[in-house]
Every structure is written in structure tokens, then in C-alpha cells.
Motif scaffolding. Structure first.
Motif, PDB file in Angstrom:
ATOM      1  N   LYS A  81       0.830  -1.210   0.000  1.00 39.51           N
ATOM      2  CA  LYS A  81       0.000   0.000   0.000  1.00 39.51           C
ATOM      3  C   LYS A  81       0.858   1.252   0.000  1.00 39.51           C
ATOM      4  O   LYS A  81       0.526   2.251  -0.654  1.00 39.51           O
ATOM      5  CB  LYS A  81      -0.939  -0.001   1.215  1.00 39.51           C
ATOM      6  N   LEU A  82       1.971   1.211   0.710  1.00 35.50           N
ATOM      7  CA  LEU A  82       2.881   2.360   0.748  1.00 35.50           C
ATOM      8  C   LEU A  82       3.556   2.555  -0.601  1.00 35.50           C
ATOM      9  O   LEU A  82       3.658   3.684  -1.102  1.00 35.50           O
ATOM     10  CB  LEU A  82       3.924   2.150   1.838  1.00 35.50           C
ATOM     11  N   VAL A  83       4.011   1.471  -1.205  1.00 35.71           N
ATOM     12  CA  VAL A  83       4.645   1.560  -2.522  1.00 35.71           C
ATOM     13  C   VAL A  83       3.656   2.097  -3.554  1.00 35.71           C
ATOM     14  O   VAL A  83       3.990   2.984  -4.348  1.00 35.71           O
ATOM     15  CB  VAL A  83       5.184   0.177  -2.949  1.00 35.71           C
ATOM     16  N   SER A  84       2.440   1.589  -3.540  1.00 29.89           N
ATOM     17  CA  SER A  84       1.423   2.056  -4.481  1.00 29.89           C
ATOM     18  C   SER A  84       1.144   3.544  -4.299  1.00 29.89           C
ATOM     19  O   SER A  84       1.007   4.304  -5.270  1.00 29.89           O
ATOM     20  CB  SER A  84       0.135   1.263  -4.299  1.00 29.89           C
ATOM     21  N   PHE A  85       1.074   3.990  -3.039  1.00 28.99           N
ATOM     22  CA  PHE A  85       0.833   5.407  -2.771  1.00 28.99           C
ATOM     23  C   PHE A  85       1.938   6.264  -3.371  1.00 28.99           C
ATOM     24  O   PHE A  85       1.677   7.264  -4.052  1.00 28.99           O
ATOM     25  CB  PHE A  85       0.733   5.659  -1.266  1.00 28.99           C
ATOM     26  N   TYR A  86       3.204   5.882  -3.135  1.00 30.68           N
ATOM     27  CA  TYR A  86       4.312   6.699  -3.638  1.00 30.68           C
ATOM     28  C   TYR A  86       4.440   6.639  -5.154  1.00 30.68           C
ATOM     29  O   TYR A  86       4.858   7.618  -5.787  1.00 30.68           O
ATOM     30  CB  TYR A  86       5.613   6.322  -2.938  1.00 30.68           C
ATOM     31  N   GLU A  87       4.099   5.529  -5.757  1.00 35.48           N
ATOM     32  CA  GLU A  87       4.096   5.479  -7.218  1.00 35.48           C
ATOM     33  C   GLU A  87       3.132   6.510  -7.782  1.00 35.48           C
ATOM     34  O   GLU A  87       3.437   7.197  -8.764  1.00 35.48           O
ATOM     35  CB  GLU A  87       3.714   4.074  -7.694  1.00 35.48           C
ATOM     36  N   ARG A  88       1.964   6.612  -7.169  1.00 38.09           N
ATOM     37  CA  ARG A  88       0.970   7.580  -7.646  1.00 38.09           C
ATOM     38  C   ARG A  88       1.348   9.006  -7.252  1.00 38.09           C
ATOM     39  O   ARG A  88       1.260   9.931  -8.061  1.00 38.09           O
ATOM     40  CB  ARG A  88      -0.409   7.221  -7.101  1.00 38.09           C
ATOM     41  N   PHE A  89       1.778   9.184  -6.017  1.00 37.10           N
ATOM     42  CA  PHE A  89       2.068  10.533  -5.527  1.00 37.10           C
ATOM     43  C   PHE A  89       3.286  11.130  -6.223  1.00 37.10           C
ATOM     44  O   PHE A  89       3.297  12.320  -6.572  1.00 37.10           O
ATOM     45  CB  PHE A  89       2.297  10.492  -4.011  1.00 37.10           C
ATOM     46  N   LEU A  90       4.334  10.320  -6.431  1.00 37.37           N
ATOM     47  CA  LEU A  90       5.542  10.804  -7.092  1.00 37.37           C
ATOM     48  C   LEU A  90       5.471  10.683  -8.612  1.00 37.37           C
ATOM     49  O   LEU A  90       6.347  11.180  -9.325  1.00 37.37           O
ATOM     50  CB  LEU A  90       6.766  10.057  -6.569  1.00 37.37           C
ATOM     51  N   GLY A  91       4.448  10.013  -9.093  1.00 38.89           N
ATOM     52  CA  GLY A  91       4.236   9.941 -10.541  1.00 38.89           C
ATOM     53  C   GLY A  91       5.223   9.075 -11.268  1.00 38.89           C
ATOM     54  O   GLY A  91       5.595   9.375 -12.408  1.00 38.89           O
ATOM     55  N   THR A  92       5.660   7.978 -10.638  1.00 36.51           N
ATOM     56  CA  THR A  92       6.620   7.089 -11.292  1.00 36.51           C
ATOM     57  C   THR A  92       6.480   5.678 -10.753  1.00 36.51           C
ATOM     58  O   THR A  92       6.182   5.484  -9.568  1.00 36.51           O
ATOM     59  CB  THR A  92       8.070   7.572 -11.058  1.00 36.51           C
ATOM     60  N   ALA A  93       6.697   4.699 -11.615  1.00 32.37           N
ATOM     61  CA  ALA A  93       6.734   3.302 -11.187  1.00 32.37           C
ATOM     62  C   ALA A  93       8.143   2.887 -10.781  1.00 32.37           C
ATOM     63  O   ALA A  93       8.353   1.779 -10.295  1.00 32.37           O
ATOM     64  CB  ALA A  93       6.225   2.400 -12.312  1.00 32.37           C
ATOM     65  N   GLU A  94       9.116   3.781 -10.999  1.00 29.96           N
ATOM     66  CA  GLU A  94      10.514   3.493 -10.664  1.00 29.96           C
ATOM     67  C   GLU A  94      10.875   4.256  -9.391  1.00 29.96           C
ATOM     68  O   GLU A  94      11.388   5.374  -9.436  1.00 29.96           O
ATOM     69  CB  GLU A  94      11.426   3.895 -11.830  1.00 29.96           C
ATOM     70  N   LEU A  95      10.580   3.624  -8.259  1.00 33.92           N
ATOM     71  CA  LEU A  95      10.844   4.247  -6.975  1.00 33.92           C
ATOM     72  C   LEU A  95      12.191   3.810  -6.419  1.00 33.92           C
ATOM     73  O   LEU A  95      12.704   2.745  -6.747  1.00 33.92           O
ATOM     74  CB  LEU A  95       9.764   3.847  -5.968  1.00 33.92           C
ATOM     75  N   HIS A  96      12.735   4.657  -5.551  1.00 27.24           N
ATOM     76  CA  HIS A  96      13.938   4.269  -4.798  1.00 27.24           C
ATOM     77  C   HIS A  96      13.659   4.464  -3.317  1.00 27.24           C
ATOM     78  O   HIS A  96      13.283   5.551  -2.876  1.00 27.24           O
ATOM     79  CB  HIS A  96      15.135   5.129  -5.209  1.00 27.24           C
ATOM     80  N   LEU A  97      13.829   3.387  -2.543  1.00 24.41           N
ATOM     81  CA  LEU A  97      13.740   3.438  -1.094  1.00 24.41           C
ATOM     82  C   LEU A  97      15.157   3.493  -0.541  1.00 24.41           C
ATOM     83  O   LEU A  97      15.960   2.590  -0.798  1.00 24.41           O
ATOM     84  CB  LEU A  97      13.021   2.198  -0.552  1.00 24.41           C
ATOM     85  N   HIS A  98      15.466   4.540   0.200  1.00 21.32           N
ATOM     86  CA  HIS A  98      16.802   4.644   0.777  1.00 21.32           C
ATOM     87  C   HIS A  98      17.019   3.510   1.783  1.00 21.32           C
ATOM     88  O   HIS A  98      16.164   3.251   2.634  1.00 21.32           O
ATOM     89  CB  HIS A  98      16.972   6.000   1.470  1.00 21.32           C
ATOM     90  N   ARG A  99      18.162   2.856   1.667  1.00 24.32           N
ATOM     91  CA  ARG A  99      18.443   1.721   2.543  1.00 24.32           C
ATOM     92  C   ARG A  99      18.600   2.172   3.990  1.00 24.32           C
ATOM     93  O   ARG A  99      18.263   1.416   4.911  1.00 24.32           O
ATOM     94  CB  ARG A  99      19.715   0.992   2.074  1.00 24.32           C
TER      95      ARG A  99
END
Length: 296
Positions: free
Chosen positions: A126-144
């Protein structure tokens, strides 16, 4: 669950020992995003630009974060962190003098932080889906470098509570479009020491960053939250958080945390993690697992 300013103003709120001004010019309510408006991504982006943050109560199933809270304290039970004879999942603090700090550090940094359970929480679908939509990209980066904080009630002194800062000062070698998630891992009412935000401060910080006129460009601006509110002529925004709530904030808004004064001895547990578009500049210093001696 949010708390009206009148209720918050009846409590003594402190951060690193400094008592916040309870008057209406210096203390306000952190307003939630209404449930009905959370699928309107353009509206969320406008609100984010205006406020510097989004408060999303009930974003996660409470069982998701409560389950991780239980896992965290069960793993650390052998260190003496939680009170003997209590359910470790409740996170009731033991006396500080029985804590095996070295064992705690080993379990936290070698097992929990790099572990699959923590990674799964931070990459919750759910968090990944939210950020894909909010940031407008399917290529997300989560800082380690993802941070877990537990603060026991009664812990005091400068640096126990999170001092006032904005995240860009820690992430200058990457994009300023990085977005932070603050997730309370369990209920976090005001007396348990949640995160608080200096209203409208991101607008001032952006202007001062652009002009190079920041008076306090260091990582931690100050522990003196009342003085900072006077300097910015702004209110600290507060609320009670519940398990399942999510805070999203940008790199420029000033925030801090309150002291934990929980009367029942409950430890505050939370995590803060950061997402950005993978195509934006990435701060390479944040691509290792968090450690308290990583220098960041």
C-alpha cells in the motif's frame, strides 16, 4: 485520531526539557487529510506543497504495525529493554540500569534493521502504491538507511527527543524532492512523544536555502522549540497518533519530537523512511543500513 487545540493546550508538552507555549499563537492541531480526498492525487500534491506534509490516519491496517511492534520488542526482550513479567509486545519499559546496551545494539543493527521483517514493512504494497501515484513514477527508490527509534518514558536531556531540523540538511548530496514517511509503530498519543511540525516553515526554509541566508544550516537547528516558534512566528502542530497512521513530509519542513511522559511506562516506537523517484539524484551516503555510528 486527532486532538483539538483546547485539549492539547491542557497538557504540559515538552521537548528535550523545553516547555512548549500552549497559547493558540504557538500551538495548533495537525489536520488530517479527509478519507474522501485521498485518491485525488493532484489535490494531495497541492496540499503537500501548501502544508509541507500529509497526515493520513488509518493508512495501514493497525495489525500490520502492531505486529512489527511485537516482533521488535520480542527480539530485544533478552536485553532487558522491557519490564520483566510484562508482555514484551506491550513495550513497557524496564529500569534503565538493567539494560544490556551492547547486546541491544548487536540485535538492533545486525538482526532487526537489515532483517526481512523490517524490509517488508518499509516496502508494504500500500505504501509503494501510494508513492508510485504521488511521485508519478513506477521506478521508486527506497533509501536503505531506514531508522527505528524507541524512546522510553522519563528519558531526558538534550538529544533524547528529536531536535528541530529539516531533512534536506542530511540529504544534500541527493534530490530535494525526497519524501519522508514517519510511521508510529503502535499508538502514539501526545504524552508518548510523537513528531510535531512547525507550521509553514518549509516556505521560509525554501526561500532561505535559495538565498543562502539560513541562520542555522546545521543538521539539528536547536533543541529550544519555543524559541524557534518565536523566531518563525509560527505554531507547533500536534496530534495524537494511532497504530496505522502515516505522516508524509517534504525535505524542507521543520519538525521535532516531544518528550515521552507516558504515565504507564510505554515506550514510543517509530520508524522514518524515505522514498524518491529513482531517476532523481540519489544521496549515496544513505545506501547502507542505518547504524548509530554511521556518521549521518
Amino acid at each position: 485520531m486527532t486532538v483539538p487545540p483546547s485539549s492539547a493546550s491542557t497538557r504540559v508538552l515538552t521537548s528535550n526539557g523545553y516547555r512548549l507555549d500552549p497559547g493558540p499563537r504557538r500551538l495548533g492541531r495537525l489536520e488530517p487529510v479527509p478519507e474522501a480526498g485521498r485518491d485525488d492525487i493532484p489535490a494531495l500534491r497541492r496540499r503537500f506543497a501548501r502544508d509541507g506534509h500529509l497526515f493520513l490516519p488509518g493508512f495501514f491496517d493497525p495489525a500490520t504495525v502492531e505486529g512489527f511492534r511485537r516482533y521488535y520488542f520480542e527480539q530485544l526482550e533478552p536485553t532487558g529493554l522491557t519490564r520483566p513479567g510484562t508482555d514484551p509486545g506491550d513495550g513497557i519499559a524496564a529500569r534503565d540500569d538493567v539494560l544490556d546496551r551492547e547486546r541491544l545494539r548487536n540485535i538492533l543493527y545486525r538482526q532487526i534493521v537489515p532483517g526481512a521483517e523490517y524490509e517488508a514493512l518499509c516496502r508494504h504494497p500500500k505504501l509503494v502504491s501510494f508513492y508510485e501515484r504521488f511521485l508519478g513514477t513506477a521506478e521508486l527508490h527506497l533509501h536503505r538507511r531506514k531508522i527505528l527509534r524507541h524512546i522510553g518514558p522519563g528519558e531526558s536531556g538534550i538529544g533524547v527527543a528529536t531536535q528541530a531540523h529539516y531533512d534536506l540538511v542530511y540529504l544534500r548530496e541527493g534530490t530535494d524532492r525526497v519524501v519522508s514517511s514517519w510511521i508510529p509503530l503502535g499508538d502514539c498519543p501526545i504524552e508518548r512523544g510523537p513528531l510535531i511540525y512547525l507550521e509553514g516553515s518549509h516556505h521560509v526554509v525554501r526561500r532561505e536555502e535559495a538565498a543562502g541566508t539560513l541562520k542555522r544550516p546545521a543538521a539539528s537547528m536547536t533543541a529550544d522549540l519555543p524559541a524557534l516558534a518565536e523566531q518563525y512566528d509560527a505554531r507547533w502542530l500536534v496530534t495524537d497518533f494511532a497504530a496505522g497512521d502515516l505522516m508524509v513530509h517534504g525535505a524542507h519542513i521543520i519538525h521535532a519530537s516531544l518528550d515521552n511522559h507516558d504515565p504507564n511506562g510505554v515506550i514510543r516506537l517509530s520508524t522514518d523512511i524515505r522514498y524518491q523517484a529513482a531517476s532523481d539524484l540519489i544521496d549515496q551516503r544513505w545506501q547502507n543500513h542505518w547504524h548509530d555510528q554511521d556518521g549521518l
